[in-house]
Design a protein around this motif. Sequence first.
Motif, short mmCIF file in Angstrom:
data_model
loop_
_atom_site.label_atom_id
_atom_site.label_comp_id
_atom_site.label_asym_id
_atom_site.label_seq_id
_atom_site.Cartn_x
_atom_site.Cartn_y
_atom_site.Cartn_z
N ILE A 126 27.81 -8.79 19.15
CA ILE A 126 27.05 -8.55 17.72
C ILE A 126 25.60 -9.04 17.99
O ILE A 126 25.56 -10.20 18.05
N TRP A 127 24.86 -8.10 17.72
CA TRP A 127 23.18 -8.32 17.83
C TRP A 127 22.39 -8.37 16.70
O TRP A 127 22.53 -7.44 15.66
N LEU A 128 21.99 -9.48 16.18
CA LEU A 128 21.23 -9.84 15.31
C LEU A 128 19.71 -10.07 15.18
O LEU A 128 19.34 -10.93 16.13
N ASP A 129 18.99 -9.09 14.85
CA ASP A 129 17.52 -9.21 15.21
C ASP A 129 16.91 -9.41 16.60
O ASP A 129 16.26 -10.33 17.00
N GLY A 130 17.97 -8.50 17.52
CA GLY A 130 17.82 -8.64 18.88
C GLY A 130 18.23 -9.70 19.52
O GLY A 130 18.17 -9.66 21.05
N GLU B 73 32.93 -14.21 9.80
CA GLU B 73 32.08 -15.32 10.36
C GLU B 73 30.56 -15.03 9.96
O GLU B 73 30.01 -16.21 10.25
N LEU B 74 30.19 -14.11 9.42
CA LEU B 74 28.55 -13.95 9.29
C LEU B 74 28.55 -13.08 7.85
O LEU B 74 29.23 -12.09 7.77
N GLY C 219 17.76 -7.26 4.85
CA GLY C 219 16.95 -7.23 5.88
C GLY C 219 17.48 -7.27 7.20
O GLY C 219 18.73 -8.00 7.34
N GLY C 220 16.70 -7.54 8.28
CA GLY C 220 17.09 -7.69 9.65
C GLY C 220 18.05 -6.47 10.15
O GLY C 220 18.33 -5.60 9.49
N SER C 221 17.88 -6.50 11.50
CA SER C 221 18.58 -5.50 12.32
C SER C 221 19.99 -6.00 12.53
O SER C 221 20.32 -7.24 13.04
N LEU C 222 21.11 -5.26 12.53
CA LEU C 222 22.65 -5.60 13.12
C LEU C 222 23.15 -4.35 13.79
O LEU C 222 23.18 -3.34 13.43
N GLU C 223 23.53 -4.83 14.87
CA GLU C 223 23.85 -3.74 15.73
C GLU C 223 25.46 -4.55 16.66
O GLU C 223 25.20 -5.67 16.88
N VAL C 224 26.36 -3.47 16.88
CA VAL C 224 27.40 -3.77 17.47
C VAL C 224 27.51 -3.03 18.63
O VAL C 224 27.43 -1.85 18.67
N ARG C 225 27.59 -3.48 19.88
CA ARG C 225 27.74 -2.84 21.20
C ARG C 225 29.10 -3.23 21.85
O ARG C 225 29.49 -4.07 21.82
#
Length: 317
Positions: free
Chosen positions: A150-154, A269-270, A275-281
């Motif tokens: 889980i990537w939050l704002d990079g 959990e979150l 706003g902000g970027s949210l990405e799942v890899r």
Amino acid sequence: MVAPASAFDNNEKVKIVRRVLAGLAFTGIRRVRFLPDSYQIVGRAADGLHSDVEIEPLQLAVHFTVEDTVRAAGLLAESGAACIVTLGGDGTNRAVAKACGDVPLIAIATGTNNVFPQMVDGTLAGIAAGLIACGHVPSTLARRTKRLEIWLDGELADIALVDVAISQHPFIGTRAIWDLSTLHELVLARTEPGCIGLSSIGAHLCPLAREDERGLHIHLGDQGQPVSAILAPGMIRTVRVQRWRALRCGDAVEIALRPCTVAVDGERELHLERGGSLEVRLTGRGPRLVDVREVLWHAARAGLLRSPIGAQGEDDR
């Protein structure tokens, strides 16, 4: 509290650990380090156990939170541990996976939804751990697994071993997800038939073997096709799937929903308001997991289990 799941109480865990220690002793292991707990599970298991295994607690301040598990896994990895044995479910193993690095992991299922760990007797798990630790079986039997990042704002904010669920639930609350109507989308690292939890939705859409390098991204909605979800032991529900697609390692999923709550391996959990970027890899950077039965098959074919393996010398692990 909301499903008729089995529970492994502390007394049962003591028995499991005692069997693990017996299996380790059989393979010639001479030193075991462990994370202390409030019930003193390992100490009780070792009490009266007649073996040459030296059992010592890790030297770290214990607060009886999940962070203890993360720090213990990191300390074991730094000190050169040859194998880590866990008792727990997906959440426990997720905590270990955050810090165990390349140390092989044997995960004994004692949780509610046990997708990642294996339901196996402690004796067999202990023998497999000893064989791995002493190098009697190939290190390739500890296979690297997938994980979801889980990537939050990079920045890497968290990981999951099984599933990441994006929910419209307005707060974290009691963490566990029981109301499927709040689910917006799922990203799954595992979709194995016969598993319980959110990953069962993916298994009923596109079953994938454990070693398959793919995962799934699923969008849910009221107008989608009905799919059964075995949410917890004895709890079967129906969800509506609008669309889904397969993912390969390296693929990323952008999460646009705001506000949203992010659940990892079944627990919220979150929470993000805006706003902000949210990405799942989906990546191949999960822990090295040992299949106990596969190790025992290899050992039996090699004749390693015909008698106690015995002492391994001064370099024992």
